[in-house]
Write a protein that holds these residues in place. Sequence first.
Motif, PDB file in Angstrom:
ATOM      1  N   SER A   1    -105.554  30.215  53.434  1.00  0.00           N
ATOM      2  CA  SER A   1    -105.346  28.912  53.956  1.00  0.00           C
ATOM      3  C   SER A   1    -104.446  28.981  55.639  1.00  0.00           C
ATOM      4  CB  SER A   1    -105.227  28.315  52.907  1.00  0.00           C
ATOM      5  OG  SER A   1    -103.993  28.207  52.227  1.00  0.00           O
ATOM      6  N   THR A   2    -103.778  29.565  54.779  1.00  0.00           N
ATOM      7  CA  THR A   2    -102.152  29.724  55.889  1.00  0.00           C
ATOM      8  C   THR A   2    -103.030  30.146  56.999  1.00  0.00           C
ATOM      9  OG1 THR A   2    -101.040  30.946  54.194  1.00  0.00           O
ATOM     10  CG2 THR A   2    -100.564  31.334  56.602  1.00  0.00           C
ATOM     11  N   LEU A   3    -103.809  31.729  57.188  1.00  0.00           N
ATOM     12  CA  LEU A   3    -104.723  32.253  58.594  1.00  0.00           C
ATOM     13  C   LEU A   3    -104.998  30.867  58.775  1.00  0.00           C
ATOM     14  CD1 LEU A   3    -106.357  35.205  56.596  1.00  0.00           C
ATOM     15  CD2 LEU A   3    -104.073  34.888  58.619  1.00  0.00           C
ATOM     16  N   ARG A   4    -105.989  29.985  58.634  1.00  0.00           N
ATOM     17  CA  ARG A   4    -107.092  28.840  58.973  1.00  0.00           C
ATOM     18  C   ARG A   4    -105.993  27.703  59.472  1.00  0.00           C
ATOM     19  NH1 ARG A   4    -110.292  28.464  53.758  1.00  0.00           N
ATOM     20  NH2 ARG A   4    -111.998  29.698  53.804  1.00  0.00           N
ATOM     21  N   SER A   5    -105.653  27.404  59.106  1.00  0.00           N
ATOM     22  CA  SER A   5    -103.656  26.140  59.260  1.00  0.00           C
ATOM     23  C   SER A   5    -103.831  27.897  61.177  1.00  0.00           C
ATOM     24  CB  SER A   5    -102.677  26.617  58.309  1.00  0.00           C
ATOM     25  OG  SER A   5    -102.241  25.265  59.092  1.00  0.00           O
ATOM     26  N   GLN A   6    -103.213  28.958  61.020  1.00  0.00           N
ATOM     27  CA  GLN A   6    -103.102  29.345  62.107  1.00  0.00           C
ATOM     28  C   GLN A   6    -103.929  29.152  63.062  1.00  0.00           C
ATOM     29  OE1 GLN A   6    -101.662  33.238  60.761  1.00  0.00           O
ATOM     30  NE2 GLN A   6     -99.713  32.515  60.059  1.00  0.00           N
ATOM     31  N   ARG A   7    -105.372  29.406  62.925  1.00  0.00           N
ATOM     32  CA  ARG A   7    -106.320  29.159  63.914  1.00  0.00           C
ATOM     33  C   ARG A   7    -106.638  27.555  64.781  1.00  0.00           C
ATOM     34  NH1 ARG A   7    -113.169  30.809  62.376  1.00  0.00           N
ATOM     35  NH2 ARG A   7    -112.850  30.258  64.461  1.00  0.00           N
ATOM     36  N   ARG A   8    -106.039  26.318  63.164  1.00  0.00           N
ATOM     37  CA  ARG A   8    -106.387  25.843  63.972  1.00  0.00           C
ATOM     38  C   ARG A   8    -105.616  25.614  65.443  1.00  0.00           C
ATOM     39  NH1 ARG A   8    -107.576  24.356  58.751  1.00  0.00           N
ATOM     40  NH2 ARG A   8    -105.243  23.826  57.953  1.00  0.00           N
ATOM     41  N   ARG A   9    -103.793  26.105  64.680  1.00  0.00           N
ATOM     42  CA  ARG A   9    -102.960  25.353  66.011  1.00  0.00           C
ATOM     43  C   ARG A   9    -103.502  26.256  67.291  1.00  0.00           C
ATOM     44  NH1 ARG A   9     -99.282  25.844  61.046  1.00  0.00           N
ATOM     45  NH2 ARG A   9     -99.158  28.492  62.221  1.00  0.00           N
ATOM     46  N   ALA A  10    -103.915  27.668  66.723  1.00  0.00           N
ATOM     47  CA  ALA A  10    -104.598  28.193  68.238  1.00  0.00           C
ATOM     48  C   ALA A  10    -105.241  27.366  69.156  1.00  0.00           C
ATOM     49  CB  ALA A  10    -105.050  29.595  67.951  1.00  0.00           C
ATOM     50  N   GLY A  11    -106.092  27.125  68.413  1.00  0.00           N
ATOM     51  CA  GLY A  11    -107.349  26.100  68.949  1.00  0.00           C
ATOM     52  C   GLY A  11    -108.482  27.059  69.099  1.00  0.00           C
TER      53      GLY A  11
ATOM     54  N   HIS B   1    -110.876  30.700  78.036  1.00  0.00           N
ATOM     55  CA  HIS B   1    -110.048  29.418  78.077  1.00  0.00           C
ATOM     56  C   HIS B   1    -109.707  28.557  76.371  1.00  0.00           C
ATOM     57  CE1 HIS B   1    -109.660  28.127  82.282  1.00  0.00           C
ATOM     58  NE2 HIS B   1    -110.727  28.251  82.282  1.00  0.00           N
ATOM     59  N   ALA B   2    -108.506  29.131  76.014  1.00  0.00           N
ATOM     60  CA  ALA B   2    -108.130  28.959  75.016  1.00  0.00           C
ATOM     61  C   ALA B   2    -107.575  27.034  74.965  1.00  0.00           C
ATOM     62  CB  ALA B   2    -107.111  29.158  74.704  1.00  0.00           C
ATOM     63  N   VAL B   3    -107.757  26.180  73.893  1.00  0.00           N
ATOM     64  CA  VAL B   3    -108.286  24.871  73.859  1.00  0.00           C
ATOM     65  C   VAL B   3    -107.908  24.180  72.810  1.00  0.00           C
ATOM     66  CG1 VAL B   3    -109.243  24.261  76.331  1.00  0.00           C
ATOM     67  CG2 VAL B   3    -110.165  24.115  73.954  1.00  0.00           C
ATOM     68  N   PRO B   4    -107.114  23.312  72.410  1.00  0.00           N
ATOM     69  CA  PRO B   4    -106.667  22.821  71.405  1.00  0.00           C
ATOM     70  C   PRO B   4    -107.941  21.692  70.996  1.00  0.00           C
ATOM     71  CG  PRO B   4    -105.793  20.953  73.211  1.00  0.00           C
ATOM     72  CD  PRO B   4    -105.885  22.363  73.362  1.00  0.00           C
ATOM     73  N   GLU B   5    -108.428  21.922  69.557  1.00  0.00           N
ATOM     74  CA  GLU B   5    -109.553  21.422  68.964  1.00  0.00           C
ATOM     75  C   GLU B   5    -109.475  19.661  69.038  1.00  0.00           C
ATOM     76  OE1 GLU B   5    -110.185  21.899  64.859  1.00  0.00           O
ATOM     77  OE2 GLU B   5    -109.811  24.376  65.093  1.00  0.00           O
ATOM     78  N   ALA B   6    -108.534  19.296  69.344  1.00  0.00           N
ATOM     79  CA  ALA B   6    -107.962  17.889  69.941  1.00  0.00           C
ATOM     80  C   ALA B   6    -109.416  17.900  70.789  1.00  0.00           C
ATOM     81  CB  ALA B   6    -106.921  17.349  69.872  1.00  0.00           C
ATOM     82  N   ALA B   7    -109.028  18.881  71.727  1.00  0.00           N
ATOM     83  CA  ALA B   7    -109.425  18.184  73.266  1.00  0.00           C
ATOM     84  C   ALA B   7    -111.074  18.265  72.921  1.00  0.00           C
ATOM     85  CB  ALA B   7    -109.621  19.982  74.308  1.00  0.00           C
ATOM     86  N   LEU B   8    -111.691  18.338  72.429  1.00  0.00           N
ATOM     87  CA  LEU B   8    -113.349  18.146  71.741  1.00  0.00           C
ATOM     88  C   LEU B   8    -113.062  16.987  71.445  1.00  0.00           C
ATOM     89  CD1 LEU B   8    -114.553  20.846  69.032  1.00  0.00           C
ATOM     90  CD2 LEU B   8    -114.659  20.843  72.475  1.00  0.00           C
ATOM     91  N   GLN B   9    -114.090  16.236  72.404  1.00  0.00           N
ATOM     92  CA  GLN B   9    -114.359  14.632  72.707  1.00  0.00           C
ATOM     93  C   GLN B   9    -115.319  14.382  72.414  1.00  0.00           C
ATOM     94  OE1 GLN B   9    -111.532  12.306  72.449  1.00  0.00           O
ATOM     95  NE2 GLN B   9    -110.677  14.135  71.950  1.00  0.00           N
ATOM     96  N   PRO B  10    -115.964  12.922  70.863  1.00  0.00           N
ATOM     97  CA  PRO B  10    -116.954  12.728  71.161  1.00  0.00           C
ATOM     98  C   PRO B  10    -118.385  12.356  72.117  1.00  0.00           C
ATOM     99  CG  PRO B  10    -115.786  11.454  70.663  1.00  0.00           C
ATOM    100  CD  PRO B  10    -115.126  12.001  70.706  1.00  0.00           C
ATOM    101  N   LEU B  11    -119.179  12.602  72.626  1.00  0.00           N
ATOM    102  CA  LEU B  11    -119.720  12.343  74.020  1.00  0.00           C
ATOM    103  C   LEU B  11    -119.579  10.177  73.766  1.00  0.00           C
ATOM    104  CD1 LEU B  11    -123.263  14.351  73.549  1.00  0.00           C
ATOM    105  CD2 LEU B  11    -121.248  14.533  75.824  1.00  0.00           C
ATOM    106  N   PRO B  12    -119.818   9.871  74.711  1.00  0.00           N
ATOM    107  CA  PRO B  12    -120.399   8.067  75.122  1.00  0.00           C
ATOM    108  C   PRO B  12    -121.817   8.070  74.773  1.00  0.00           C
ATOM    109  CG  PRO B  12    -119.557   9.325  77.541  1.00  0.00           C
ATOM    110  CD  PRO B  12    -119.191  10.602  76.468  1.00  0.00           C
ATOM    111  N   ASP B  13    -122.035   7.118  73.530  1.00  0.00           N
ATOM    112  CA  ASP B  13    -123.530   7.136  73.490  1.00  0.00           C
ATOM    113  C   ASP B  13    -124.682   6.833  73.966  1.00  0.00           C
ATOM    114  OD1 ASP B  13    -122.563   7.004  70.779  1.00  0.00           O
ATOM    115  OD2 ASP B  13    -122.293   5.019  70.376  1.00  0.00           O
TER     116      ASP B  13
END
Length: 180
Positions: free
Chosen positions: A20-30, A132-144
């Motif tokens: 879980s710590t490794l997964r958390s680090q991965r989420r922060r790294a993006g 490129h390294a991007v945060p997971e928040a950079a993924l946005q849903p496509l407009p419908d």
Amino acid sequence: MSKLPADRTLDPIGSQSDLSTLRSQRRRAGLKLVCFRVEGEHYAVSIERVKRITDLSGAYGLLSTGNSLMDSNGENITLINLHALVHGSAQPRLQASQNSAHNAAPQPYVIVCYTANRQLMGIAVEQMPAIHAVPEAALQPLPDLYRQSLSSDCVKALVRLPSALAGQPDLLYLNLDRLG
């Protein structure tokens, strides 16, 4: 050699740490994305699904869909017509160019990727891809409305690049499992 319990692993210096710590680090790294352009559109795929990037050469077996085959390091790889799969029109794909004094265009590249069932597919690209390294928040849903106009569900999300990459266009994040 002793086995670790299923929920434990070794970090690079040998001490135990929770998954879980490794997964958390991965989420922060993006996310690390391989970013590229095909026929004027900008795309991205997860670097975890990329096996290699190679020169485009020796394509054969061209189908009416624009897909073809190529041999790369002794492996037969299906080259997909990305534009046709995403937008539904079979425009001509990139062809390997001959570098000469009369034709200075760079030879295109192929991103060799894995599908979910570990089959290889190639995407011909116009230039050497960028990572490129991007945060997971950079993924946005496509407009419908945009999503409904796509010919398939092979585009998973829109990638809005962080301000550190200002001037770069938004990317279409591909669902490789829907391309093959």
